[in-house]
Write a protein that holds these residues in place. Structure first.
Motif, PDB file in Angstrom:
ATOM      1  N   ALA A 110       0.847  -1.197   0.000  1.00 37.96           N
ATOM      2  CA  ALA A 110       0.000   0.000   0.000  1.00 37.96           C
ATOM      3  C   ALA A 110       0.881   1.245   0.000  1.00 37.96           C
ATOM      4  N   VAL A 111       0.451   2.254  -0.725  1.00 41.86           N
ATOM      5  CA  VAL A 111       1.218   3.503  -0.777  1.00 41.86           C
ATOM      6  C   VAL A 111       1.101   4.256   0.551  1.00 41.86           C
ATOM      7  N   TYR A 112      -0.120   4.287   1.106  1.00 42.52           N
ATOM      8  CA  TYR A 112      -0.365   4.951   2.393  1.00 42.52           C
ATOM      9  C   TYR A 112      -0.951   3.939   3.362  1.00 42.52           C
ATOM     10  N   PRO A 113      -0.591   4.010   4.615  1.00 46.52           N
ATOM     11  CA  PRO A 113      -1.168   3.073   5.585  1.00 46.52           C
ATOM     12  C   PRO A 113      -2.659   3.323   5.746  1.00 46.52           C
ATOM     13  N   GLY A 114      -3.359   2.248   6.075  1.00 47.12           N
ATOM     14  CA  GLY A 114      -4.796   2.384   6.274  1.00 47.12           C
ATOM     15  C   GLY A 114      -5.472   1.027   6.301  1.00 47.12           C
ATOM     16  N   ARG A 115      -6.798   1.058   6.345  1.00 47.62           N
ATOM     17  CA  ARG A 115      -7.574  -0.184   6.439  1.00 47.62           C
ATOM     18  C   ARG A 115      -7.826  -0.746   5.043  1.00 47.62           C
ATOM     19  N   VAL A 116      -7.663  -2.070   4.948  1.00 47.83           N
ATOM     20  CA  VAL A 116      -7.920  -2.750   3.673  1.00 47.83           C
ATOM     21  C   VAL A 116      -9.426  -2.921   3.518  1.00 47.83           C
ATOM     22  N   LEU A 117      -9.968  -2.326   2.458  1.00 44.68           N
ATOM     23  CA  LEU A 117     -11.397  -2.454   2.185  1.00 44.68           C
ATOM     24  C   LEU A 117     -11.704  -3.660   1.293  1.00 44.68           C
ATOM     25  N   GLU A 118     -10.839  -3.888   0.308  1.00 49.15           N
ATOM     26  CA  GLU A 118     -11.033  -5.004  -0.629  1.00 49.15           C
ATOM     27  C   GLU A 118      -9.684  -5.650  -0.928  1.00 49.15           C
ATOM     28  N   ALA A 119      -9.719  -6.975  -1.100  1.00 48.80           N
ATOM     29  CA  ALA A 119      -8.561  -7.727  -1.589  1.00 48.80           C
ATOM     30  C   ALA A 119      -9.099  -8.660  -2.667  1.00 48.80           C
ATOM     31  N   THR A 120      -8.874  -8.305  -3.924  1.00 52.78           N
ATOM     32  CA  THR A 120      -9.617  -8.932  -5.017  1.00 52.78           C
ATOM     33  C   THR A 120      -8.940 -10.147  -5.649  1.00 52.78           C
ATOM     34  N   ALA A 121      -7.666 -10.339  -5.400  1.00 52.35           N
ATOM     35  CA  ALA A 121      -6.952 -11.455  -6.036  1.00 52.35           C
ATOM     36  C   ALA A 121      -6.621 -12.520  -5.003  1.00 52.35           C
ATOM     37  N   THR A 132      -6.445  -3.958 -10.553  1.00 50.01           N
ATOM     38  CA  THR A 132      -6.641  -3.630  -9.141  1.00 50.01           C
ATOM     39  C   THR A 132      -6.554  -4.898  -8.301  1.00 50.01           C
ATOM     40  N   LEU A 133      -5.652  -4.890  -7.330  1.00 51.14           N
ATOM     41  CA  LEU A 133      -5.492  -6.041  -6.437  1.00 51.14           C
ATOM     42  C   LEU A 133      -6.132  -5.779  -5.072  1.00 51.14           C
ATOM     43  N   ALA A 134      -6.205  -4.530  -4.683  1.00 51.76           N
ATOM     44  CA  ALA A 134      -6.776  -4.199  -3.373  1.00 51.76           C
ATOM     45  C   ALA A 134      -7.258  -2.741  -3.380  1.00 51.76           C
ATOM     46  N   VAL A 135      -8.153  -2.449  -2.447  1.00 50.72           N
ATOM     47  CA  VAL A 135      -8.605  -1.075  -2.197  1.00 50.72           C
ATOM     48  C   VAL A 135      -8.344  -0.774  -0.730  1.00 50.72           C
ATOM     49  N   VAL A 136      -7.641   0.338  -0.473  1.00 54.36           N
ATOM     50  CA  VAL A 136      -7.232   0.693   0.890  1.00 54.36           C
ATOM     51  C   VAL A 136      -7.760   2.085   1.220  1.00 54.36           C
ATOM     52  N   GLU A 137      -8.227   2.239   2.451  1.00 51.45           N
ATOM     53  CA  GLU A 137      -8.676   3.552   2.940  1.00 51.45           C
ATOM     54  C   GLU A 137      -7.508   4.238   3.638  1.00 51.45           C
ATOM     55  N   ASN A 138      -7.110   5.394   3.117  1.00 52.21           N
ATOM     56  CA  ASN A 138      -6.008   6.150   3.690  1.00 52.21           C
ATOM     57  C   ASN A 138      -6.354   6.558   5.125  1.00 52.21           C
ATOM     58  N   ALA A 139      -5.492   6.197   6.073  1.00 48.69           N
ATOM     59  CA  ALA A 139      -5.774   6.468   7.486  1.00 48.69           C
ATOM     60  C   ALA A 139      -5.787   7.963   7.795  1.00 48.69           C
ATOM     61  N   SER A 140      -5.093   8.757   6.997  1.00 48.64           N
ATOM     62  CA  SER A 140      -5.027  10.208   7.252  1.00 48.64           C
ATOM     63  C   SER A 140      -6.190  10.948   6.618  1.00 48.64           C
TER      64      SER A 140
END
Length: 332
Positions: A110-121, A132-140
């Motif tokens: 992940a480029v920025y730390p945060g919660r993983v919303l999706e992991a598609t692979a 797209t392999l994952a979707v992450v919510e930026n913690a900041s």
């Protein structure tokens, strides 16, 4: 013609009983047909006089010779080619393992730390660069962003699931399984004659997967335990190899021309010597040879054969079997 039918039936029956024990009735039928043809042949011979003249069958089996019709030889897979000059090679045997090229592996983070919303692979999936392999919510910023595949390849490992916290740990590990190289051990005894650029044939140890390549480079350090250098050989895409496979290789260390050579696949043991079977039309004749240097593919011919003579290079054992069968029959 009767001889060719008998030969085909007998040899097919031999192949069936040797390679397919479960052939059962099929093998029995072939052998019975061959025997039936043989009986008919003896019946035809009964009408010959006692003047000592040989019939056509005897002519076909002069000492060290046999006759096989072209269509029968084709059905049996008998292949012949002219003898002539050849380029022979001195080789060195090396052993090693198949590995991914350094550029063929990628850890996805992940480029920025945060919660993983999706992991598609998942493990084993094939992905393209940019997928797209994952979707992450930026913690900041609490903004969701996608995590793309940096290379095309296969998912080897997955380290994260929805709800996990993405940080500096990888989310996935990818590899391009077509970007492979063989890493071969070059021991001190061979180090002086192995160099970059030499051609190599790499074969799966104990298997039939094979590929040709060249030594592209050596790793800068030797292995402490074995004192061997590691030579790298790039393997072509689609070769069938996989990372971790153990391989053996033959490196061409020298080449030399010989004026006359035969393929080793055509050589058979005959009368306590080495022989090939020279073809003239439908007639095959055993020819004892004096051989010189051999490289596993070709054998140098010193005497016994002339350039341009056609000899059997594939399934020569079938010709040998027919000649020996005829010779045994004459001894009765």
């Amino acid at each position: 013609m009767m001889h060719e039918r008998k030969l085909l039936a007998v040899l097919l029956a031999m192949a069936c009983s040797a390679a397919l024990p479960a052939c059962g009735d099929s093998g029995t039928t072939l052998r019975a047909q061959a025997h039936e043809d043989d009986d008919h042949g003896h019946g035809d011979e009964a009408g010959h006089g006692e003047d000592g003249q040989d019939d056509e069958h005897d002519d076909e089996h002069e000492e060290g010779r046999t006759r096989i019709a072209p269509d029968v030889a084709l059905a049996l897979g008998v292949v012949a080619e002219p003898a002539g000059p050849a380029v022979m090679r001195e080789t060195a045997a090396l052993f090693g393992i198949v590995r991914l090229k350094p550029s063929a592996r990628a850890d996805v983070r992940a480029v920025y730390p945060g919660r993983v919303l999706e992991a598609t692979a998942t493990v084993g999936d094939t992905v393209e660069a940019g997928d797209t392999l994952a979707v992450v919510e930026n913690a900041s910023s609490l903004q969701a962003y996608r995590v793309p595949a940096p290379i095309s390849g296969t998912v080897l490992e997955r380290f994260s699931n929805p709800g996990d916290v993405a940080n500096d740990r990888p989310l996935y590990r990818l590899a391009d399984l077509n970007a492979l190289q063989a890493e071969l051990h070059v021991f001190p005894r061979d180090a002086a004659r192995i160099e970059a650029g030499q051609s190599v044939t790499v074969r799966l140890a104990g298997g039939d997967i094979e590929a040709d390549g060249r030594i592209t480079a050596f790793l800068p350090l030797s292995e402490t335990a074995t004192q061997s250098l590691i030579a790298r050989v790039e393997l072509p895409e689609g070769s069938g190899f996989r990372p971790g496979m153990r391989v053996e290789a033959r490196v061409a260390t020298a080449e030399y021309d010989v004026p006359l050579a035969v393929r080793e696949s055509g050589i058979q043991r005959y009368r306590n010597g080495q022989a090939v079977f020279v073809q003239e039309g439908a007639v095959y004749e055993a020819r004892l040879l004096e051989l010189g240097r051999r490289d596993g593919v070709f054998a140098e011919v010193l005497s016994g054969l002339e350039p341009g003579e056609t000899y059997v290079v594939e399934n020569s054992f079938l010709i040998l079997a027919d000649i020996e069968k005829a010779g045994a029959g004459h001894n009765h």
